[in-house]
Design a protein around this motif. Structure first.
Motif: not given
Length: 210
Positions: A50-66
């Motif tokens: 987030a622009r305020g600095g908060a963050s969270r890891p992503v579980d799935v980084l999705a590609h167009p073919s996924d």
């Protein structure tokens, strides 16, 4: 019954911040979630920030073919790319209660269909966060499909520099507003930045550029 939700707004409307807070609320109650972000969004790599600095890891980084439905069900069962994520001997794993999607405008129309099926056929709620239109004021294909399929829409407001509600995402290159170019250009890359403007301010800047 599980639903497909679309929470949209111009840049700086707090979409990523809202996603992070929602993820926290689910997990605080012991409910499993899955966070997805399109690989198209190269900002912050494999995290929602987030622009305020908060963050969270992503579980799935999705590609167009996924296939997002298949990946979610694999994550729920601990199979496929998620094999070994947990030890079945530790006991039954709780089902995924909700899928949270950041920058949903970058998903393909087929992937939005997969999320719709996930909600309706697999009873897993899906909340998508994203932009409605690009810097040319044209609707993203993924967002268009969400407007066609989602059960609920929630507009997240943000303010223009004049104090009115901002509606449009305006692109700057080196400090100059531009109104033509590639659809995808990530904020912070090279000299690219964005500003959310109301309709009047958008028209004013566009007239200045012509």
């Amino acid at each position: 019954m599980a639903k497909l939700h679309f929470k949209y707004g111009a840049m700086n409307s707090g979409k990523s911040d809202t996603l992070i807070k929602t993820a926290y609320n689910y997990q605080e109650r012991g409910l499993r979630i899955l966070v997805i972000k399109p690989a198209t969004d190269t900002k912050s790599s494999d995290a929602v920030v987030a622009r305020g600095g908060a963050s969270r890891p992503v579980d799935v980084l999705a590609h167009p073919s996924d296939d997002l439905r298949a990946l979610t069900l694999q994550a729920q069962e601990g199979t496929g790319a998620f094999t070994g994520l947990w030890d079945p001997a530790e006991g039954e794993v709780a089902p995924i209660a909700c899928v949270l999607v950041d920058e949903a405008q970058f998903l393909t129309e087929e992937q939005i269909d997969q999320l719709f099926e996930l909600a309706k056929d697999d009873q897993i709620s899906v909340i998508c966060y994203g932009l409605r239109t690009d810097f040319r004021t044209q609707v993203f294909p993924g967002s268009r499909r969400l407007f066609e399929l989602a059960d609920n829409f929630d507009k997240l407001p943000t303010m223009c520099r004049c104090g009115s509600q901002a509606e449009f995402n305006c692109r700057r290159v080196g400090g100059t507003f531009v109104f033509a170019g590639d659809v995808v250009a990530i904020d912070g890359e090279d000299v690219i930045s964005y500003e959310s403007l109301c309709g009047s301010c958008y028209r004013h800047e566009r007239e200045k550029a012509t």
